[in-house]
Design a protein around this motif. Structure first.
Motif, PDB file in Angstrom:
ATOM      1  N   CYS A  19       0.789  -1.133  -0.057  1.00 43.09           N
ATOM      2  CA  CYS A  19      -0.017  -0.152  -0.083  1.00 43.09           C
ATOM      3  C   CYS A  19       1.008   1.279  -0.160  1.00 43.09           C
ATOM      4  CB  CYS A  19      -0.789   0.008   1.069  1.00 43.09           C
ATOM      5  SG  CYS A  19      -2.368   1.359   1.275  1.00 43.09           S
ATOM      6  N   GLY A  20       1.052   1.822  -1.134  1.00 38.39           N
ATOM      7  CA  GLY A  20       1.869   2.924  -1.438  1.00 38.39           C
ATOM      8  C   GLY A  20       3.327   2.713  -0.952  1.00 38.39           C
ATOM      9  N   ARG A  21       3.862   3.675  -0.103  1.00 36.88           N
ATOM     10  CA  ARG A  21       5.070   3.609   0.244  1.00 36.88           C
ATOM     11  C   ARG A  21       5.271   2.790   1.684  1.00 36.88           C
ATOM     12  NH1 ARG A  21       6.468   8.286  -2.603  1.00 36.88           N
ATOM     13  NH2 ARG A  21       6.238   9.522  -0.795  1.00 36.88           N
ATOM     14  N   SER A  22       4.223   2.063   2.215  1.00 40.98           N
ATOM     15  CA  SER A  22       4.157   1.618   3.530  1.00 40.98           C
ATOM     16  C   SER A  22       4.685   0.362   3.592  1.00 40.98           C
ATOM     17  CB  SER A  22       2.834   1.768   4.115  1.00 40.98           C
ATOM     18  OG  SER A  22       2.069   0.769   3.661  1.00 40.98           O
ATOM     19  N   ALA A 211      -1.212  12.315  -7.592  1.00 44.18           N
ATOM     20  CA  ALA A 211      -1.019  13.114  -6.285  1.00 44.18           C
ATOM     21  C   ALA A 211      -0.704  11.795  -5.159  1.00 44.18           C
ATOM     22  CB  ALA A 211      -2.155  13.768  -5.839  1.00 44.18           C
ATOM     23  N   LEU A 212      -1.306  10.783  -5.481  1.00 41.20           N
ATOM     24  CA  LEU A 212      -1.205   9.676  -4.472  1.00 41.20           C
ATOM     25  C   LEU A 212       0.105   8.906  -4.624  1.00 41.20           C
ATOM     26  CD1 LEU A 212      -4.620   7.837  -4.470  1.00 41.20           C
ATOM     27  CD2 LEU A 212      -3.681   9.531  -2.818  1.00 41.20           C
ATOM     28  N   THR A 213       0.688   8.928  -5.869  1.00 41.21           N
ATOM     29  CA  THR A 213       2.072   8.436  -6.238  1.00 41.21           C
ATOM     30  C   THR A 213       2.846   9.433  -5.457  1.00 41.21           C
ATOM     31  OG1 THR A 213       1.254   7.242  -8.175  1.00 41.21           O
ATOM     32  CG2 THR A 213       3.494   8.042  -7.971  1.00 41.21           C
ATOM     33  N   GLU A 214       2.881  10.460  -5.718  1.00 41.39           N
ATOM     34  CA  GLU A 214       3.610  11.541  -5.328  1.00 41.39           C
ATOM     35  C   GLU A 214       3.669  11.558  -3.812  1.00 41.39           C
ATOM     36  OE1 GLU A 214       3.013  16.285  -4.714  1.00 41.39           O
ATOM     37  OE2 GLU A 214       2.847  15.401  -6.829  1.00 41.39           O
ATOM     38  N   VAL A 283     -13.318  -5.211 -12.314  1.00 42.49           N
ATOM     39  CA  VAL A 283     -12.279  -4.896 -11.386  1.00 42.49           C
ATOM     40  C   VAL A 283     -10.882  -4.920 -12.187  1.00 42.49           C
ATOM     41  CG1 VAL A 283     -11.492  -6.291  -9.495  1.00 42.49           C
ATOM     42  CG2 VAL A 283     -13.769  -5.711  -9.629  1.00 42.49           C
ATOM     43  N   LEU A 284     -10.755  -5.857 -13.206  1.00 43.74           N
ATOM     44  CA  LEU A 284      -9.538  -5.931 -13.904  1.00 43.74           C
ATOM     45  C   LEU A 284      -9.095  -4.747 -14.337  1.00 43.74           C
ATOM     46  CD1 LEU A 284      -9.904  -9.483 -15.446  1.00 43.74           C
ATOM     47  CD2 LEU A 284      -8.508  -8.894 -13.658  1.00 43.74           C
ATOM     48  N   TRP A 285     -10.132  -3.906 -14.768  1.00 41.34           N
ATOM     49  CA  TRP A 285      -9.909  -2.683 -15.456  1.00 41.34           C
ATOM     50  C   TRP A 285      -9.345  -1.761 -14.627  1.00 41.34           C
ATOM     51  CZ3 TRP A 285     -12.041   2.161 -14.865  1.00 41.34           C
ATOM     52  CH2 TRP A 285     -11.801   3.196 -15.659  1.00 41.34           C
ATOM     53  N   LEU A 286      -9.893  -1.684 -13.213  1.00 40.84           N
ATOM     54  CA  LEU A 286      -9.221  -0.911 -12.241  1.00 40.84           C
ATOM     55  C   LEU A 286      -7.962  -1.294 -11.757  1.00 40.84           C
ATOM     56  CD1 LEU A 286     -12.373  -0.537  -9.717  1.00 40.84           C
ATOM     57  CD2 LEU A 286     -11.360   1.220 -11.090  1.00 40.84           C
ATOM     58  N   LEU A 287      -7.703  -2.527 -11.456  1.00 40.38           N
ATOM     59  CA  LEU A 287      -6.318  -3.138 -11.328  1.00 40.38           C
ATOM     60  C   LEU A 287      -5.245  -2.951 -12.456  1.00 40.38           C
ATOM     61  CD1 LEU A 287      -7.384  -6.305  -9.417  1.00 40.38           C
ATOM     62  CD2 LEU A 287      -6.405  -4.321  -8.372  1.00 40.38           C
ATOM     63  N   ARG A 288      -5.629  -2.447 -13.550  1.00 42.51           N
ATOM     64  CA  ARG A 288      -4.596  -2.104 -14.697  1.00 42.51           C
ATOM     65  C   ARG A 288      -3.687  -0.944 -14.164  1.00 42.51           C
ATOM     66  NH1 ARG A 288      -8.301   1.547 -15.156  1.00 42.51           N
ATOM     67  NH2 ARG A 288      -7.984   3.739 -16.565  1.00 42.51           N
ATOM     68  N   ARG A 289      -4.097  -0.030 -13.358  1.00 46.15           N
ATOM     69  CA  ARG A 289      -3.597   1.039 -12.777  1.00 46.15           C
ATOM     70  C   ARG A 289      -2.590   0.773 -11.736  1.00 46.15           C
ATOM     71  NH1 ARG A 289      -4.677   6.246 -15.181  1.00 46.15           N
ATOM     72  NH2 ARG A 289      -3.237   6.913 -13.667  1.00 46.15           N
ATOM     73  N   PRO A 290      -1.394   1.157 -11.695  1.00 43.47           N
ATOM     74  CA  PRO A 290      -0.400   0.656 -10.686  1.00 43.47           C
ATOM     75  C   PRO A 290      -0.677   1.251  -9.356  1.00 43.47           C
ATOM     76  CG  PRO A 290       0.746   2.139 -12.334  1.00 43.47           C
ATOM     77  CD  PRO A 290      -0.717   1.823 -12.646  1.00 43.47           C
ATOM     78  N   GLU A 291      -1.290   2.580  -9.630  1.00 46.22           N
ATOM     79  CA  GLU A 291      -1.713   3.272  -7.983  1.00 46.22           C
ATOM     80  C   GLU A 291      -2.617   2.229  -7.139  1.00 46.22           C
ATOM     81  OE1 GLU A 291      -1.322   6.269 -11.727  1.00 46.22           O
ATOM     82  OE2 GLU A 291      -2.250   4.440 -11.209  1.00 46.22           O
ATOM     83  N   ILE A 292      -3.415   1.431  -7.863  1.00 49.56           N
ATOM     84  CA  ILE A 292      -4.571   0.913  -7.528  1.00 49.56           C
ATOM     85  C   ILE A 292      -4.096  -0.312  -6.410  1.00 49.56           C
ATOM     86  CG2 ILE A 292      -6.590  -0.397  -7.315  1.00 49.56           C
ATOM     87  CD1 ILE A 292      -6.662   2.813  -8.338  1.00 49.56           C
TER      88      ILE A 292
END
Length: 331
Positions: A19-22, A211-214, A283-292
């Protein structure tokens, strides 16, 4: 003693993502208790949903103070089932709750004051019968309360041990950056953001996800199936027993126009071409993004959890499929 023995192979059933950088990893699917877990719902069905989710490696259960109906009853029911079935597995679970929407009468039962946020958390812990939650969210930004006050309350919830991590929900990109900066200054990183995000609502893509990646936060989209639109239920129109068929609810029948139905059918065809259901494909469409990090699903039946979980076995969406989705949605 509970008669429930979790599936031994549960951790082989699903992937987990950082989860993020945690240091925290979450299952690619999480179970939300927004609907179907209130005092008006059948407790044994709730038990079946939680057991099946955990058997499939879904370790994250998401609540809020006002989930029901009536408000608070989802936490009460979850606490009862936690004691009966999952007490021996508490350290295998990620339990989250939130404060930010109207919960009790008067000026201290809503929005984002320190008074409300910390009182609400104490009430949530009491309803669930646990000393801490894993993630505590501010459910929505409060335009009338300084952001510093709301974020300091979140940070103090973590520092007091009543929560392990802090999150926000429904914040835009500017608000998220500001919240993350305040939390960072207090020594409590922003772990995660919970926005609405699905094929029909892509507001997060231009600004919030970058912004979340940042700031190093994860993302857990809610309403991934657009309140049921992105399922097979609406391929032939609006069923009477669907959310859109009810006079009250978030999904209005008037919003399901012929153009929307045409898009749903087009997306269904793309899903069918890879042998997936529309819900699996969404759901797969959402998981295509690395931020998710994880996708927050709801369910009224065990079969719905099984269906979406089974979709995780498919390979990621191809560039051609992603392009085709964009074309259908733009049509």
């Amino acid at each position: 003693m509970s008669s429930y023995l979790p599936a031994e192979q549960r951790y082989e059933s699903i992937a987990y993502a950082r989860c993020g950088r945690s240091g925290l990893k979450l299952p690619r699917l999480s179970l939300g208790l927004w609907h179907n877990f209130g005092g008006v719902d059948v407790l044994e069905n709730q038990r079946a949903l939680l057991r099946r989710a955990f058997d499939l490696g879904i370790t994250h259960f998401d609540l809020a103070n006002n989930y029901g109906p009536p408000p608070g009853s989802a936490e009460e029911n979850f606490g009862r089932l936690l004691r009966q079935d999952f007490a021996a597995h508490r350290d295998e679970l990620i339990i989250s709750t939130k404060a930010g929407y109207g919960m009790w009468a008067g000026p201290y039962g809503d929005w984002g004051s320190r008074k409300y946020i910390l009182a609400s958390l104490d009430q949530s812990l009491q309803r669930m019968g646990i000393p801490y939650v894993d993630i505590f969210y501010h459910h929505r930004p409060d335009p009338e309360t300084p952001l510093e006050e709301s974020m300091t309350a979140l940070a103090d919830a973590v520092k007091s041990g009543r929560a392990l991590y802090a999150g926000v929900s429904n914040y835009n990109a500017v608000q998220t950056r500001a919240a993350a900066a305040i939390l960072r200054s207090l020594g409590v990183p922003l772990l995660i953001h919970q926005p609405v995000y699905n094929m029909f609502n892509r507001w997060v893509e231009p600004e919030l996800l970058p912004a979340l990646t940042e700031v190093g936060a994860g993302c857990i989209p809610f309403s991934p199936l657009a309140q049921g639109l992105l399922t097979n239920r609406y391929l032939q129109g609006i069923p009477e027993d669907s959310r859109a068929g009810r006079p009250t609810g978030f999904l209005k029948a008037g919003a399901i126009t012929p153009a929307v139905l045409a898009k749903i059918r087009g997306l269904h065809e793309v899903a069918q071409q890879r042998g997936a259901t529309l819900a699996q494909f969404a759901v797969l469409w959402l998981l295509r993004r690395p931020e998710i990090t994880t996708v927050l699903i709801g369910a009224s039946k065990v079969a719905q959890i099984d269906d979406i979980h089974a979709g995780l076995k498919f390979p990621p969406l191809t560039a051609a499929e992603i392009t085709r989705v964009d074309q259908i949605l733009a049509g």
